[in-house]
Design a protein around this motif. Structure first.
Motif, PDB file in Angstrom:
ATOM      1  N   ASP A 261     -17.535   3.444  14.511  1.00  0.00           N
ATOM      2  CA  ASP A 261     -17.285   4.770  13.947  1.00  0.00           C
ATOM      3  C   ASP A 261     -16.109   4.634  12.996  1.00  0.00           C
ATOM      4  OD1 ASP A 261     -19.149   6.369  15.539  1.00  0.00           O
ATOM      5  OD2 ASP A 261     -17.837   5.876  17.237  1.00  0.00           O
ATOM      6  N   SER A 262     -15.958   5.613  12.128  1.00  0.00           N
ATOM      7  CA  SER A 262     -14.786   5.607  11.251  1.00  0.00           C
ATOM      8  C   SER A 262     -13.529   5.672  12.106  1.00  0.00           C
ATOM      9  CB  SER A 262     -14.818   6.808  10.308  1.00  0.00           C
ATOM     10  OG  SER A 262     -15.941   6.738   9.471  1.00  0.00           O
ATOM     11  N   PRO A 263     -12.490   4.918  11.756  1.00  0.00           N
ATOM     12  CA  PRO A 263     -11.257   4.947  12.547  1.00  0.00           C
ATOM     13  C   PRO A 263     -10.656   6.355  12.591  1.00  0.00           C
ATOM     14  CG  PRO A 263     -11.170   3.218  10.892  1.00  0.00           C
ATOM     15  CD  PRO A 263     -12.394   4.016  10.623  1.00  0.00           C
ATOM     16  N   SER A 264     -10.061   6.693  13.715  1.00  0.00           N
ATOM     17  CA  SER A 264      -9.455   8.020  13.843  1.00  0.00           C
ATOM     18  C   SER A 264      -8.120   8.096  13.110  1.00  0.00           C
ATOM     19  CB  SER A 264      -9.271   8.393  15.312  1.00  0.00           C
ATOM     20  OG  SER A 264      -8.389   7.486  15.934  1.00  0.00           O
ATOM     21  N   SER A 265      -7.492   6.950  12.878  1.00  0.00           N
ATOM     22  CA  SER A 265      -6.207   6.914  12.179  1.00  0.00           C
ATOM     23  C   SER A 265      -6.394   6.218  10.829  1.00  0.00           C
ATOM     24  CB  SER A 265      -5.177   6.171  13.026  1.00  0.00           C
ATOM     25  OG  SER A 265      -3.973   6.040  12.318  1.00  0.00           O
ATOM     26  N   ARG A 266      -6.101   6.963   9.760  1.00  0.00           N
ATOM     27  CA  ARG A 266      -6.200   6.418   8.405  1.00  0.00           C
ATOM     28  C   ARG A 266      -4.975   6.849   7.634  1.00  0.00           C
ATOM     29  NH1 ARG A 266     -11.943   9.165   7.601  1.00  0.00           N
ATOM     30  NH2 ARG A 266     -11.633   9.877   9.695  1.00  0.00           N
ATOM     31  N   SER A 267      -4.397   5.922   6.891  1.00  0.00           N
ATOM     32  CA  SER A 267      -3.222   6.285   6.111  1.00  0.00           C
ATOM     33  C   SER A 267      -3.121   5.385   4.891  1.00  0.00           C
ATOM     34  CB  SER A 267      -1.953   6.171   6.961  1.00  0.00           C
ATOM     35  OG  SER A 267      -1.773   4.849   7.414  1.00  0.00           O
ATOM     36  N   SER A 268      -2.368   5.879   3.919  1.00  0.00           N
ATOM     37  CA  SER A 268      -2.094   5.070   2.731  1.00  0.00           C
ATOM     38  C   SER A 268      -0.765   5.529   2.145  1.00  0.00           C
ATOM     39  CB  SER A 268      -3.207   5.200   1.695  1.00  0.00           C
ATOM     40  OG  SER A 268      -3.206   6.469   1.103  1.00  0.00           O
ATOM     41  N   SER A 269      -0.184   4.631   1.370  1.00  0.00           N
ATOM     42  CA  SER A 269       1.041   4.971   0.660  1.00  0.00           C
ATOM     43  C   SER A 269       0.941   4.360  -0.727  1.00  0.00           C
ATOM     44  CB  SER A 269       2.276   4.463   1.397  1.00  0.00           C
ATOM     45  OG  SER A 269       2.258   3.053   1.474  1.00  0.00           O
ATOM     46  N   GLU A 270       1.656   4.978  -1.653  1.00  0.00           N
ATOM     47  CA  GLU A 270       1.643   4.487  -3.030  1.00  0.00           C
ATOM     48  C   GLU A 270       3.022   4.649  -3.644  1.00  0.00           C
ATOM     49  OE1 GLU A 270      -1.022   4.764  -7.081  1.00  0.00           O
ATOM     50  OE2 GLU A 270      -1.514   6.032  -5.395  1.00  0.00           O
ATOM     51  N   SER A 271       3.535   3.553  -4.167  1.00  0.00           N
ATOM     52  CA  SER A 271       4.830   3.557  -4.837  1.00  0.00           C
ATOM     53  C   SER A 271       4.595   3.714  -6.342  1.00  0.00           C
ATOM     54  CB  SER A 271       5.549   2.236  -4.550  1.00  0.00           C
ATOM     55  OG  SER A 271       6.716   2.150  -5.321  1.00  0.00           O
ATOM     56  N   MET A 272       5.508   4.385  -7.003  1.00  0.00           N
ATOM     57  CA  MET A 272       5.377   4.586  -8.452  1.00  0.00           C
ATOM     58  C   MET A 272       5.871   3.389  -9.253  1.00  0.00           C
ATOM     59  SD  MET A 272       3.737   7.289  -8.896  1.00  0.00           S
ATOM     60  CE  MET A 272       3.946   7.568 -10.635  1.00  0.00           C
ATOM     61  N   SER A 273       6.246   2.316  -8.591  1.00  0.00           N
ATOM     62  CA  SER A 273       6.597   1.078  -9.286  1.00  0.00           C
ATOM     63  C   SER A 273       6.160  -0.091  -8.415  1.00  0.00           C
ATOM     64  CB  SER A 273       8.094   1.008  -9.578  1.00  0.00           C
ATOM     65  OG  SER A 273       8.828   0.979  -8.381  1.00  0.00           O
ATOM     66  N   CYS A 274       5.844  -1.197  -9.059  1.00  0.00           N
ATOM     67  CA  CYS A 274       5.399  -2.383  -8.332  1.00  0.00           C
ATOM     68  C   CYS A 274       6.532  -3.395  -8.257  1.00  0.00           C
ATOM     69  CB  CYS A 274       4.207  -3.019  -9.043  1.00  0.00           C
ATOM     70  SG  CYS A 274       2.712  -2.007  -8.976  1.00  0.00           S
ATOM     71  N   PRO A 275       6.651  -4.055  -7.127  1.00  0.00           N
ATOM     72  CA  PRO A 275       7.695  -5.074  -7.006  1.00  0.00           C
ATOM     73  C   PRO A 275       7.351  -6.281  -7.876  1.00  0.00           C
ATOM     74  CG  PRO A 275       6.287  -5.107  -5.074  1.00  0.00           C
ATOM     75  CD  PRO A 275       5.843  -3.945  -5.910  1.00  0.00           C
ATOM     76  N   PRO A 276       8.379  -6.968  -8.371  1.00  0.00           N
ATOM     77  CA  PRO A 276       8.105  -8.200  -9.117  1.00  0.00           C
ATOM     78  C   PRO A 276       7.512  -9.231  -8.156  1.00  0.00           C
ATOM     79  CG  PRO A 276      10.455  -7.864  -8.877  1.00  0.00           C
ATOM     80  CD  PRO A 276       9.788  -6.672  -8.280  1.00  0.00           C
ATOM     81  N   THR A 277       6.700 -10.108  -8.674  1.00  0.00           N
ATOM     82  CA  THR A 277       6.073 -11.129  -7.840  1.00  0.00           C
ATOM     83  C   THR A 277       6.546 -12.504  -8.273  1.00  0.00           C
ATOM     84  OG1 THR A 277       4.185 -11.426  -9.299  1.00  0.00           O
ATOM     85  CG2 THR A 277       3.995  -9.711  -7.603  1.00  0.00           C
ATOM     86  N   VAL A 278       6.241 -13.498  -7.492  1.00  0.00           N
ATOM     87  CA  VAL A 278       6.581 -14.876  -7.833  1.00  0.00           C
ATOM     88  C   VAL A 278       5.911 -15.238  -9.153  1.00  0.00           C
ATOM     89  CG1 VAL A 278       6.305 -17.280  -7.133  1.00  0.00           C
ATOM     90  CG2 VAL A 278       6.901 -15.537  -5.444  1.00  0.00           C
TER      91      VAL A 278
END
Length: 173
Positions: free
Chosen positions: A130-147
Motif C-alpha cells: 500500500d502507499s506509505p502512511s508517512s510521506r514527506s519532502s523538503s526543498e532548499s532554494m539553493s544547492c550545496p556545492p559538490t565535489v
C-alpha cells in the motif's frame, strides 16, 4: 529516475479516474501528493500528458513490481530554475525526498515569471503493498556545492548535486 517537464503549469501525470480540473489544479495536486504505482494496473491507469510519454511508459515497464515500486512526484517550478534530487528514502511505511533548486545555466533559454510542471519518476527497490502512511519532502532554494563543482571549477549554480539514495535506483535526474 526520470524527469518530465511541461511548457506550462498544467498537470502532466494523474490517474485516469481523477483528472485535475482548472478550478483547483494546484490544491488538488498538493492534496494528492506522491503517486505510488504498486503494480501493473496502477501503471496502466496512469495518464501521462507529455510528448515524452513513450519514455515514461518504458521507464515504468522496466519496473519489476515484485521487488520495486514507482513513485511519481509532481510539482511546479519556475521555468528558469532546475530541481535537483539530493536524497530519496524508501522505507517500509515512509517515503521521503529532499531537493534543492538552482538557476539554469545562463545559456539555457527560459521565461522569467513563468511556472512549469515537473514530474519526477522514481523507481525504488521496495515493493509497497500500500502507499506509505508517512510521506514527506523538503526543498532548499539553493544547492550545496559538490565535489564535482570544485574539480570543474564550476559555480554552485552550474554544478549538479550528487544523488544519495536509500532504496532508489535509476539514472540521472
Amino acid at each position: 529516475m526520470l524527469t518530465l517537464r511541461s511548457d506550462d503549469a498544467e498537470a502532466i501525470v494523474y490517474p485516469s479516474d481523477d483528472p485535475p480540473d482548472d478550478d483547483d489544479r494546484h490544491a488538488k495536486l498538493s492534496r494528492r501528493g506522491p503517486q505510488f504505482l504498486l503494480d501493473g494496473d496502477d501503471a496502466a491507469d496512469l495518464v501521462i500528458n507529455s510528448p515524452d510519454e513513450p519514455e515514461a511508459r518504458a521507464f515504468i515497464e522496466e519496473t519489476d513490481f515484485e521487488t520495486e515500486s514507482v513513485v511519481v512526484v509532481q510539482r511546479t517550478i519556475e521555468d528558469c530554475y532546475e530541481r535537483r534530487v539530493l536524497s530519496v528514502q524508501a522505507r517500509d511505511d515512509n517515503f521521503r525526498t529532499e531537493y534543492c533548486r538552482t538557476l539554469k545555466s545562463p545559456t539555457t533559454r527560459c521565461k522569467a515569471d513563468r511556472e512549469v510542471m515537473e514530474a519526477l519518476f522514481f523507481r525504488v527497490q521496495r515493493a509497497y503493498e500500500d502507499s506509505p502512511s508517512s510521506r514527506s519532502s523538503s526543498e532548499s532554494m539553493s544547492c550545496p556545492p559538490t565535489v564535482r563543482d570544485s574539480l570543474d571549477g564550476a559555480s554552485e549554480t552550474n554544478g549538479s548535486a550528487d544523488e544519495t539514495t536509500d532504496g532508489a535506483t535509476g539514472g540521472e535526474p
